[in-house]
Design a protein around this motif. Structure first.
Motif, PDB file in Angstrom:
ATOM      1  N   ASN A 225     -16.110   0.306  -5.670  1.00  9.89           N
ATOM      2  CA  ASN A 225     -16.893   1.295  -6.570  1.00  9.89           C
ATOM      3  C   ASN A 225     -16.543   2.072  -5.092  1.00  9.89           C
ATOM      4  N   ARG A 226     -16.462   2.907  -4.916  1.00 10.07           N
ATOM      5  CA  ARG A 226     -16.644   3.904  -4.116  1.00 10.07           C
ATOM      6  C   ARG A 226     -17.959   5.180  -4.574  1.00 10.07           C
ATOM      7  N   GLU A 393     -17.106  -4.355  -0.795  1.00  7.29           N
ATOM      8  CA  GLU A 393     -18.705  -2.794  -0.331  1.00  7.29           C
ATOM      9  C   GLU A 393     -19.132  -2.812   0.108  1.00  7.29           C
ATOM     10  N   ARG A 397     -24.325  -1.480  -4.595  1.00 11.42           N
ATOM     11  CA  ARG A 397     -23.926  -0.850  -6.098  1.00 11.42           C
ATOM     12  C   ARG A 397     -25.628  -0.310  -6.771  1.00 11.42           C
ATOM     13  N   GLY A 434     -15.903   4.168  -9.920  1.00 18.60           N
ATOM     14  CA  GLY A 434     -15.168   3.063  -9.428  1.00 18.60           C
ATOM     15  C   GLY A 434     -13.694   2.734 -11.022  1.00 18.60           C
ATOM     16  N   THR A 450     -10.197   6.989  -9.275  1.00 15.34           N
ATOM     17  CA  THR A 450     -11.580   7.108  -8.425  1.00 15.34           C
ATOM     18  C   THR A 450     -12.098   8.857  -8.328  1.00 15.34           C
TER      19      THR A 450
END
Ligand SMILES: C=C(O[C@H]1C=CC=C(C(=O)O)[C@@H]1O)C(=O)O
Length: 469
Positions: A225-226, A393, A397, A434, A450
């Motif tokens: 995920n970003r 990461e 999250r 993500g 993404t």
């Protein structure tokens, strides 16, 4: 006129109170049919009821819309063990509530909320308000179910509560609905001041590192995920964001969950699990391609996606996992052999629907806990993928990619996963998106994917058209 079928209001509340006390109940829940109320008007003017919590939920087909105002009973956890804690708390509430048997989907006392992606935080930071689980039973809820409108009002009663107290609260909720339920909200556009992707180069590098681990056979798939930070000149109006998301919706859930000045909002195409008595519905959603500009281009891209080995591989892990997980809970499970295409606003996805018939005594929360995170959000195998996410990461999250939804007093309900989402606080929004990484992934392509996944939320926030620099 909102009320229907009630002869004498005072006598009605006196009876309810008496009945509730006879059965030693602490709460009363009342459901009525209504007409002409707009869910977003109810959502928008919530401060008129002096509360600081509200939610909005609409399902993929837009056949169930729930707007909840105020929290009658909140359940908040910051540590592990949140699933069983919420399950027990909800059972306890259901034992303590006096309610009529109304079996309309999405009416009566409902527990709305979500869990964090991981069972515990490394550093809870800006997720403190939401914790590892946060749910509440609203004081007032509007339901639009298959085009019919219902109002649920929920009340706490103590030894000193009188029928006049209940009637006063009831009048307060109804005055609110009568005054604002059809009032068109007015708001300014959200004007974007700046937006910044969080460490994009490092993220692409992490995708490369994940691919290396797959080459070393350490795992098969991970979802990375970003984050993007968007800052606006004014406080972000979440009603405006929901309006925009609704205006361009096609197959997604839209939900918003507000606690004081924090709002978690998502336009997710992905259901985790829905339970309707002994039937369950889930889905496998993984594998993506860009949309074309024409119907022909979309068909071509869809055909490509269905036949692309990398995407099929990514998708198959999800099918295998959901099948294996639900197998033990279900006496019957139907999963087609081949995926179809789901077209969202900005992307095409591989999609396999899942339907099952449960063995007896399986709860929705048990299913949520067992399924989360599917390889569409975590990876495969689950443990190794979650470890790698925590390693690669840099940011928590929080509720990104995590179960969010509701459960009713019959144990039925619906949970989605909070992807394509944002955490809003005042004039700032953190956006999350993500993608699934497998051995044959290309970091640049995943970065682009993404980037596309940010767009629906960024646009709804007011992000693309009103940028000031
Ligand atoms: C993890 C996300 O998407 C998932 C759902 C559909 C397709 C996906 C993919 O192709 O990577 C992801 O598994 C996200 O949007 O943040």
């Amino acid at each position: 006129m909102l009320r229907t079928g009630q002869l004498d209001q005072t006598a009605f509340f006196k009876q309810k109170l008496q009945d509730a006390r006879t059965c030693s109940k602490r709460y009363i829940s009342i459901v009525e049919k209504a007409i002409n109320i707009h869910p977003l008007s109810v959502y928008h003017f919530y401060k008129k009821l002096n509360v600081s919590e509200r939610f909005y939920w609409s399902n993929q087909e837009n056949t169930t819309i729930l707007t909840g105002i105020g929290s009658l009973v909140p359940y908040h956890h910051s540590t592990e063990g949140q699933y069983s804690a919420i399950e027990k708390e909800w059972e306890h509430f259901c034992d303590e509530v006096y309610r009529e048997k109304v079996d309309k989907w999405g009416t009566g006392p409902i527990l709305m909320g979500g869990f964090s992606f991981f069972e515990k935080y490394r550093n809870i930071g800006h997720w403190e308000k939401f914790g590892t689980a946060h749910f509440y039973v609203p004081k007032l809820m509007l339901t639009i179910s298959m085009g019919e409108t219902y109002i649920t009002t929920n009340y706490e009663i103590t030894d000193s509560t009188t029928e006049a107290d209940l009637e006063k609260r009831y009048e307060e909720y109804h005055s609110y609905l009568e005054e604002y339920g059809m009032t068109q909200p007015e708001f300014e556009e959200n004007i974007l001041q700046s937006k910044e992707e969080y460490q994009p180069l490092e993220w692409t590098r992490s995708v490369g590192q994940a691919i290396d681990k797959m080459k070393e056979n350490q795992l098969d798939k991970v979802v990375l995920n970003r984050t993007m930070q968007a800052t606006f000149t004014n406080d972000i109006n979440s009603t405006k964001v929901i309006y925009s998301l609704e205006a361009t919706r096609n197959v997604n859930y839209i939900f918003s969950y507000q606690l004081d000045d924090h709002v978690f909002i998502s336009a997710t195409p992905e259901r985790l699990i829905q339970k309707k008595d002994n039937r369950v519905y889930s889905m496998c959603l993984a594998g993506s391609a860009g949309k074309g500009l024409t119907v022909e281009e979309n068909e071509k891209n869809g055909k490509w996606l269905i036949n692309d080995l990398k995407n099929r591989h990514e998708h198959d892990f999800v099918v295998k996992y959901i099948k294996n997980t639900l197998k033990s809970f279900c006496e019957e499970l139907n999963i087609p052999m081949y995926p179809r295409i789901m077209a969202t606003k900005s992307l095409l996805h591989l999609f396999t629907p899942v339907e099952g018939v449960l063995h007896q005594h399986v709860s929705l929360i048990d299913l949520v806990k067992a399924l989360h995170p599917t390889p569409a959000l975590g990876g495969f195998p689950k443990k190794e993928a979650c470890q790698l996410i925590a390693e690669l990461e840099p940011l928590e999250r929080g509720w990104y990619g995590a179960p969010f939804g509701w459960i009713d007093a019959n144990g039925n309900g619906d949970f989605a996963v909070g992807i394509r989402s944002a955490l809003i606080k005042q004039n700032e929004a953190k956006l999350f998106a993500g993608c699934g990484v497998v051995e044959s992934s290309n970091p640049e392509e995943e970065y682009k994917e993404t980037g596309i996944k940010f767009l629906p939320m960024l646009n709804a926030l007011g992000g693309s058209k009103n940028e000031t620099k």
